[in-house]
Scaffold this active site. Structure first.
Site, PDB file in Angstrom:
ATOM      1  N   PHE A 218       5.901  -7.105  -4.109  1.00 49.96           N
ATOM      2  CA  PHE A 218       7.205  -7.702  -3.772  1.00 49.96           C
ATOM      3  C   PHE A 218       8.206  -7.775  -4.920  1.00 49.96           C
ATOM      4  CE2 PHE A 218       9.763 -11.666  -3.429  1.00 49.96           C
ATOM      5  CZ  PHE A 218      10.522 -11.357  -2.304  1.00 49.96           C
TER       6      PHE A 218
ATOM      7  N   SER B  75       5.213   0.075   4.388  1.00 46.56           N
ATOM      8  CA  SER B  75       4.675  -1.120   3.750  1.00 46.56           C
ATOM      9  C   SER B  75       4.338  -2.211   4.770  1.00 46.56           C
ATOM     10  CB  SER B  75       5.737  -1.614   2.763  1.00 46.56           C
ATOM     11  OG  SER B  75       5.468  -2.908   2.302  1.00 46.56           O
TER      12      SER B  75
ATOM     13  N   GLY C  73      11.546   0.925  -6.767  1.00 51.07           N
ATOM     14  CA  GLY C  73      11.054   0.045  -7.815  1.00 51.07           C
ATOM     15  C   GLY C  73       9.992   0.699  -8.688  1.00 51.07           C
TER      16      GLY C  73
ATOM     17  N   ASP D 155       2.231  -7.263  -1.860  1.00 53.53           N
ATOM     18  CA  ASP D 155       1.780  -7.658  -3.206  1.00 53.53           C
ATOM     19  C   ASP D 155       2.758  -7.180  -4.281  1.00 53.53           C
ATOM     20  OD1 ASP D 155      -0.403  -8.696  -1.968  1.00 53.53           O
ATOM     21  OD2 ASP D 155      -1.837  -7.224  -2.694  1.00 53.53           O
TER      22      ASP D 155
ATOM     23  N   TYR E 215      -9.064  -4.718   2.790  1.00 54.15           N
ATOM     24  CA  TYR E 215      -8.471  -4.383   1.500  1.00 54.15           C
ATOM     25  C   TYR E 215      -9.543  -4.517   0.423  1.00 54.15           C
ATOM     26  CZ  TYR E 215      -4.541  -4.262  -1.839  1.00 54.15           C
ATOM     27  OH  TYR E 215      -3.638  -3.926  -2.816  1.00 54.15           O
TER      28      TYR E 215
ATOM     29  N   SER F  28       9.274  -3.977  -5.930  1.00 52.65           N
ATOM     30  CA  SER F  28       9.452  -2.881  -4.969  1.00 52.65           C
ATOM     31  C   SER F  28      10.724  -3.112  -4.159  1.00 52.65           C
ATOM     32  CB  SER F  28       8.224  -2.762  -4.059  1.00 52.65           C
ATOM     33  OG  SER F  28       7.921  -3.993  -3.430  1.00 52.65           O
TER      34      SER F  28
ATOM     35  N   LEU G 140      12.444  13.643   3.651  1.00 56.34           N
ATOM     36  CA  LEU G 140      13.490  13.958   4.633  1.00 56.34           C
ATOM     37  C   LEU G 140      14.873  13.570   4.113  1.00 56.34           C
ATOM     38  CD1 LEU G 140      11.672  12.764   7.891  1.00 56.34           C
ATOM     39  CD2 LEU G 140      12.025  15.118   7.127  1.00 56.34           C
TER      40      LEU G 140
ATOM     41  N   ILE H 126      16.858   7.446   1.751  1.00 57.49           N
ATOM     42  CA  ILE H 126      17.254   6.290   2.558  1.00 57.49           C
ATOM     43  C   ILE H 126      18.284   5.495   1.755  1.00 57.49           C
ATOM     44  CG2 ILE H 126      16.456   4.147   3.638  1.00 57.49           C
ATOM     45  CD1 ILE H 126      13.624   5.543   3.715  1.00 57.49           C
TER      46      ILE H 126
ATOM     47  N   ASN I 145       4.906   2.440  -6.478  1.00 59.41           N
ATOM     48  CA  ASN I 145       4.001   3.212  -5.614  1.00 59.41           C
ATOM     49  C   ASN I 145       2.644   3.475  -6.276  1.00 59.41           C
ATOM     50  OD1 ASN I 145       2.974   6.130  -4.806  1.00 59.41           O
ATOM     51  ND2 ASN I 145       4.056   5.282  -3.055  1.00 59.41           N
TER      52      ASN I 145
END
Lengths: 574, 574
Positions: free
Chosen positions: B206, B219, B138, B204, B474, B209, B271, B274, B141
């Site tokens: 959502f 996450s 999304g 947050d 946070y 992402s 790696l 996904i 990051n």
């Protein structure tokens, strides 16, 4: 002399304690029917240590003096008994090999470090000398994680963590306890309990296994539904690696890339020696209760466990035995005690009148922990689900009995071996949707294997360790043995069951580790790139394969490294 | 053209939606007092795309035609807008750099594969061509996990997973859903919800992402107390790695050595890509409720959250804001709506009469999910703890408001940037015993940093994501900027806070990943051998550093590999 206690060198548990059947009148007829074995035949005479042909220690004076320098000469042992004790774990294969004197390669020296500094010094010296190091906790492993490779040409050093047995401190505010890795289960609970805490980790091996061993093999205890598997319980770690100690600080959760904590879990000594673990501990609950339940059949029991796992109920234990394991439990009851009250003619008549097939009855245990009102509410939530699935509450008696007897099961293996029967366990985990299929196919596979080797065999199972998405199935299998190669026959049965797990959506093991025993199924479980990743992790720390080589990876995935030193004279190729 | 929607190329969220303060009469005076910023000053004109000086694509025809062969020419993009969209995530640093036209290295080509086969083919071709691959979900990051290394000399390929956006299937019996990695949060909940299920993962970010991004960065969502962090939720994985797809089958738990599943979690594209995740899903609960609470001060709020976390209560959300964040919440309330009812003169008078210092009031939200009787019992267990710690129940109003507003916060950053103020977040996790110390020292560190750069700054904090042994803190910090190098000043503040985390027993991030932003603290967090282990994992799969290089490891730990191919003419050394 080092004063660390060990299990019997030839079998499970404490010297002088063993299983016997004289006070269990139903067991002999049960075993005769199940596997054609007559318990009244005289057992084979016990094994004599002196009959073993023990290889000489290959430890050279230089390494021995280096090790003695670290731990003291009095904690550096090369005598045969110490070396035999540290050769194997306690798998059926281990016990059979010992009884047969099949000990091609045993450790050359056993050391007992006192603390992390000594462990770190040992790791450094062993690697510098291009020797092999195998960490040893309680020695209860049943996946072949402890044995030297049969063809190992280098000196093998067994590092026994038995002197690292202290609770270092409790952070009471966070519920975090720093505990040395060599501490045995009962010593952990005793040290925590005296201050009002519990770890809540009770694997079947509890009395003879250590915290470090649990971490190294991804153990799970019977209260895992509440306390989690060891992977959930471990928050911080210290590991002596070649050159330097890895320090994973205790954290509730973190976002630091691929999890190093989760690389140490299940590492079976291949990344170094775990010296200290910070674990999540809990205040001893106000109430702790295990209740017994009956289900009319296995399907009903499975379904109830599943419904509990996705309900608002949060029991500490969910466990149900299949009909065969239930029958076995009934057969091991003592005269007029405990379970006998369960199978009283009265109760059985009631069940028959309800239309139950008594051959299909499944015994279940469910545990509850917490404040009294919490336990009371949990009990009623569970009762509703049990009842909806046709089950009944049997009460506290069997729960208490289960609680008392739970650590005694491994003693039976030696009892049976003495009498010519092989018994072992295989366990897996799978999603709820696949459990019945895993169960059916594992039972079928075992029975086909028995036919193949021409024996009358037995296989029974329980479900335990429930999760939202699945559970563990734990199989016990046994057969009477008369052939010349008991392990070849054992392999036929064990392999058939393992293959059924992996073929039907189960894992090679829920909590017994890979070791050498399950390595053949690793690639089928986690795919070739998964094996490659594990190899990368091991190779990063231990390119010379000095740390417990031969475990986890199948031999095909791990060619022996080129020797770092010139081969000694007489060993060089001509 | 590929029809995948993206956020604004220059800021957070959907085009046409932005934060504004006109309907929040208390915000302007609050901001003026907090950071000396006058919201009534006209904002800077928005950035024009045409003003950017965009580097040419370095993708050669050969690679472009190979990629087009896989995904089709219509899904292979080299136009400036696509490449800019895929250059950065949405960190403050990213937004400031875009506004400054600081784009030294942007992807050369963006491809949109349709399925796993296409992703696998792209991985193979990119690695074969010694190019660089950066997976893109999304784009939300905020740890620098998406940007090409500034000095990257190879072709950079951004692989946007936006077309892999389907729920493949639900195993309804096990509560396991197979979902493609590029699926956005709302699309996941919509596809699951229509069949009665929920994932329960609500970070947050959502709305913008993806599932794959959540896995790649470890996450955590706001209901993690009940549903777990993404690391708990993920049961199975498929990852396109060079040459072959890694397959981690969905299992409730397993004992297969160092956890490969946990190596993919947090791997930030290093790696492989996904492609599919099997997640644990839950039936939509009968009741879902978020209640508001007030505490007389931060210490009381912390203590209550701690007591809840070790009680028999199992809420879905535990969250408490410090006094400054509470004041900020009050300041963002709309006229006569929502929170305004909370701070009604009546209630405040009552609290004053109780002896509360109104400047110290802390707002808390606690969430409950499950059957009605379960929710009711949870509520009363929590109320007892809240009351014991001097707090009061405020009720449903603020909880509903929090629920509605929770995903809007990131819009404020752009609003403030337009007006010359920098705002960002830093979060950590620590054991309960260290939370107060982490809090105090992070606040002090931020204020010292503000003094150093000579600005009036603001820092506020909430606790969320409670665990038995600790919780997440946070922090949000902001300051008005007038200097010539805003990012240099930002670094002073951000670094000071991060260093305070690690120095006081906190981790570098609870759920925002390492990226490039936090890599400098990795070794302090997990020790040198820990960094070495991660390096071993990455190197096993990607020795040529073709997969999102520069992320997770600090540059010092990862020298650039020797080029595999001869350097092109004109680039060779003379």
């Amino acid at each position: 002399m080092t004063s660390v206690k060990h299990m019997k060198w030839w079998g499970w548990g404490v010297e002088g304690v063993s299983f016997h059947h004289e006070d269990k009148p139903n067991l002999a007829p049960f075993v005769l029917k199940a596997v054609d074995l007559d318990l009244h035949q005289p057992p084979k005479p016990p094994l004599a240590f002196d009959d073993l042909s023990i290889p000489d220690s290959r430890a050279d004076e230089d390494l021995l003096s280096q090790l003695s320098e670290v731990v003291g000469a009095e904690h550096t042992h090369t005598d045969p008994m110490e070396r035999i004790i540290h050769t194997y774990g306690k798998s059926l294969r281990d016990l059979v090999r010992l009884r047969n004197g099949d000990i091609p390669r045993i450790p050359d020296v056993v050391v007992y470090p006192l603390d992390e500094d000594e462990v770190q010094a040992i790791v450094n010296r062993v690697v510098a000398a291009d020797a092999v190091l195998i960490p040893f906790g309680g020695g209860s492993n049943i996946s072949g994680s402890l044995e030297p490779r049969p063809a190992e040409s280098r000196v093998v050093v067994s590092v026994d963590l038995g002197r690292l047995n202290r609770l270092i401190e409790i952070d009471e505010e966070s519920g975090l306890a720093r505990i040395q890795a060599g501490t045995l289960g009962p010593d952990i609970e005793e040290q925590l309990g005296s201050r009002g805490w519990t770890l809540g980790h009770f694997p079947d091996s509890f009395t003879h296994s250590t915290l470090g061993g649990w971490v190294a093999t991804r153990s799970s205890g019977m209260q895992s539904d509440k306390y989690g598997d060891i992977a959930d319980i471990v928050k911080g770690l210290r590991v002596a690696m070649p050159g330097e100690t890895l320090v994973i600080r205790p954290l509730p959760s973190t976002s630091t890339g691929p999890s190093v904590r989760e690389m140490i879990l299940g590492s079976e000594g291949r990344l170094g020696v775990i010296t200290e673990v910070t674990v999540q501990v809990h205040r001893i609950p106000e109430q702790r209760l295990v209740l017994g339940y009956f289900f009319p059949n296995w399907e009903a029991g499975l379904k109830a466990m599943h419904e509990i796992s996705v309900s608002d109920a949060t029991p500490s234990i969910t466990r149900v035995s299949d009909a065969r394991e239930t029958a076995f439990s009934f057969a091991t009851r003592k005269k007029s005690k405990g379970l006998s009250s369960l199978v009283s003619k009265g109760l059985m008549k009631v069940l028959e009148r309800k239309g139950w097939d008594l051959e299909q009855v499944c015994l279940s245990f469910i545990g509850f922990e917490g404040g009294k009102s919490h336990v009371s509410r949990q009990k009623s939530l569970v009762k509703e689900i049990v009842t909806r699935n046709g089950g009944i509450v049997v009460g506290k008696g069997p729960g208490q009995l289960y609680d008392q007897k739970k650590f005694d099961t491994p003693y039976i293996r030696d009892f049976l071996l003495d009498r010519g029967a092989m018994a072992d366990v295989s366990e897996t985990a799978a999603p709820w949707s696949k459990l019945q299929q895993v169960y059916d196919n594992a039972v079928t596979a075992a029975n086909k294997a028995y036919d193949k080797i021409g024996v009358k065999g037995w296989v029974m199972c329980h479900l335990s360790h429930s999760y939202h998405s699945g559970a563990c199935l734990y199989f016990t299998f046994a057969f009477r043995h008369e052939g010349i190669d008991p392990l070849a026959d054992y392999d036929v049965v064990k392999s058939a069951i393992q293959q059924a797990f992996v073929d039907n959506g189960g894992t090679l093991s829920h909590h017994h580790a890979v070791g050498t025993e399950h390595a053949a199924w690793l690639e089928q479980d986690i795919s070739a790139p998964g094996v490659h990743l594990i190899k990368g992790v091991l190779n990063a720390i231990d390119p010379g394969q000095n740390l417990n080589p031969g475990k986890i990876l199948p031999p095909s995935a791990e060619p022996a490294p080129a020797p770092r030193h010139e081969p000694a004279e007489g060993l060089s190729a001509h």
